[in-house]
Design a protein around this motif. Sequence first.
Motif, mmCIF file in Angstrom:
data_model
loop_
_atom_site.group_PDB
_atom_site.id
_atom_site.type_symbol
_atom_site.label_atom_id
_atom_site.label_comp_id
_atom_site.label_asym_id
_atom_site.label_seq_id
_atom_site.Cartn_x
_atom_site.Cartn_y
_atom_site.Cartn_z
ATOM 1 N N ASP A 161 0.821 -1.209 0.000
ATOM 2 C CA ASP A 161 0.000 0.000 0.000
ATOM 3 C C ASP A 161 0.858 1.265 0.000
ATOM 4 O O ASP A 161 0.453 2.293 -0.546
ATOM 5 N N ARG A 171 -6.788 -5.008 7.801
ATOM 6 C CA ARG A 171 -7.378 -3.948 6.974
ATOM 7 C C ARG A 171 -8.306 -3.052 7.801
ATOM 8 O O ARG A 171 -8.317 -1.827 7.635
ATOM 9 N N ALA A 199 -6.188 -0.871 10.235
ATOM 10 C CA ALA A 199 -5.425 0.141 9.496
ATOM 11 C C ALA A 199 -6.306 1.309 9.067
ATOM 12 O O ALA A 199 -5.854 2.454 9.013
ATOM 13 N N SER A 200 -7.571 1.021 8.763
ATOM 14 C CA SER A 200 -8.488 2.074 8.321
ATOM 15 C C SER A 200 -9.278 2.686 9.472
ATOM 16 O O SER A 200 -10.149 3.531 9.248
ATOM 17 N N SER A 201 -8.971 2.250 10.709
ATOM 18 C CA SER A 201 -9.657 2.743 11.914
ATOM 19 C C SER A 201 -11.167 2.556 11.826
ATOM 20 O O SER A 201 -11.943 3.384 12.327
ATOM 21 N N ASP A 202 -11.597 1.465 11.197
ATOM 22 C CA ASP A 202 -13.018 1.160 11.038
ATOM 23 C C ASP A 202 -13.464 0.292 12.215
ATOM 24 O O ASP A 202 -13.397 -0.933 12.177
#
Length: 510
Positions: free
Chosen positions: A71, A290, A293-296
Amino acid sequence: MIRSFLTVSTGTLASRLLGFARDSLIAALLGTGAVADAFLAAFQLVNVVRRLLSEGALNAALIPAWLGVRDRDGVAEAAAFAGRVIGTVSTALIGISLLLALLMPLIMTVIAPGFLGSGTLDLAVQNARLMLPYLAFAGPVTVLMGLLNAQGRFALTAFSPLLFNIALIAAIAMLLVWHADAGFAAWILAATVGLAGLLQLLMLLSQRSARLATPLRASFDKEMRGFFAKAIPGMIASSGPQWLMVAGAIIASATPSAVSWLYFANRLIELPLGIVGVAMGTVLVPELTRAVASSDREAVAHAESRALELSAGLALPATVGLIVLAEPIVGLLFEHGAFGAADSAATARALMWLALGLPAHVLIKALSPAFYARSDTMTPLLATAKGFVVTVVLAVLLGHVFGASGIAASIAAGAWSSALALLRKGAGEFGFSIDAAARTRLPRIVLAAIAMGALLWLTAGLVPAGAHGLIHFIVLGVQIAAGIAVYGLLLQILGAASWREAVNALKRPS
């Protein structure tokens, strides 16, 4: 995620079923004497190292690192990073294999101190040395499998381990036809282990996966050192069940045939553990990486909740079934040839105690990815170390009094110690995000498993005493099928699962 889980678990199920066929043939070929104890002690050593690398263990560090490079720097840099990982791992494993070959007498003495002063130790050393070439092939195989998993391509990695068991089964069948001497047969099987690793590597290299890691070269630069500083703790922690079995085998080696009884009992534990635990760890690491990393937070909660539901939904009925039906299952699978009724009874008793630790092993597999996704591999390692110490201390005490059954109970206690340590640490540091649906479904799953266990207990006497062959197989098969059907129906009635929604979800495009 469930579709990927089913892919991995199906491949693992096929591999484990072949593993049962393999171990049933080993039991018939070698029995439970000195030759069998020596072979299985050596095989267990190689198995631990194999699990350090394979079955999702290296994913703990490789997938987050590879996804981060891809990425940040692009596909070409990610391929170069993977090439350096394969080259470095392969070089290190070749060196380690040579060192292990030199030190094998000392290593086997530590692993099986009860063999000291007997010919069994020499046999174990010879068998272990013949198995070592497998390690040179296991490194690149594991990295290639991890790269495929990072991209959501689970089918090839799920089914490639079948070659390991197919090669061994073919060798055993040949030896049985030849009526080979047990000592010679053990040597041939040990040598076949290395060949099985080569077959698995050749299959992966024949696919496009080889392009994901180019060019190949060994490197011990700062980036690689940082990667392995995270990878090694995760690899050790991911092999927690095998380390606990090693701890048990060390104590059991002082009792004749106890190593064999524990080994064959543990093989039955590894079926559901592989289907649920290994598959869960393999799929969850990239999923949670994932999401974190996306703070979801919603995606993190969803993944963790579904993981716990799937883990409990599959591990609990397996635990209950293995406890209630231990004797007929062990008798059907292993009581052949040199493996007698007394061996079957001792193995069944060990299986009952080992099964109590199965939910803990699966819980560890479901909890650990939450730490790996945050690049924390030390916490799972410390939890594994705690479980190892608990197992050793209890095995010394209980093994002296209760033999193999006491050691099996100690292994189960060690697993629960590790699981609770992870649960406390995760809850304190970042909190495990469990949604409302999971909080509602989990108690209902427990209730359905208990009800299924009651049904199996009521019908446990249906297998006639001393029954073997087709009648034994049919009666036990009907019992298991009825238990599964009742469990599935109860999940639907209690609202813990909707099979129609599950099927419709699997039909949706990814």
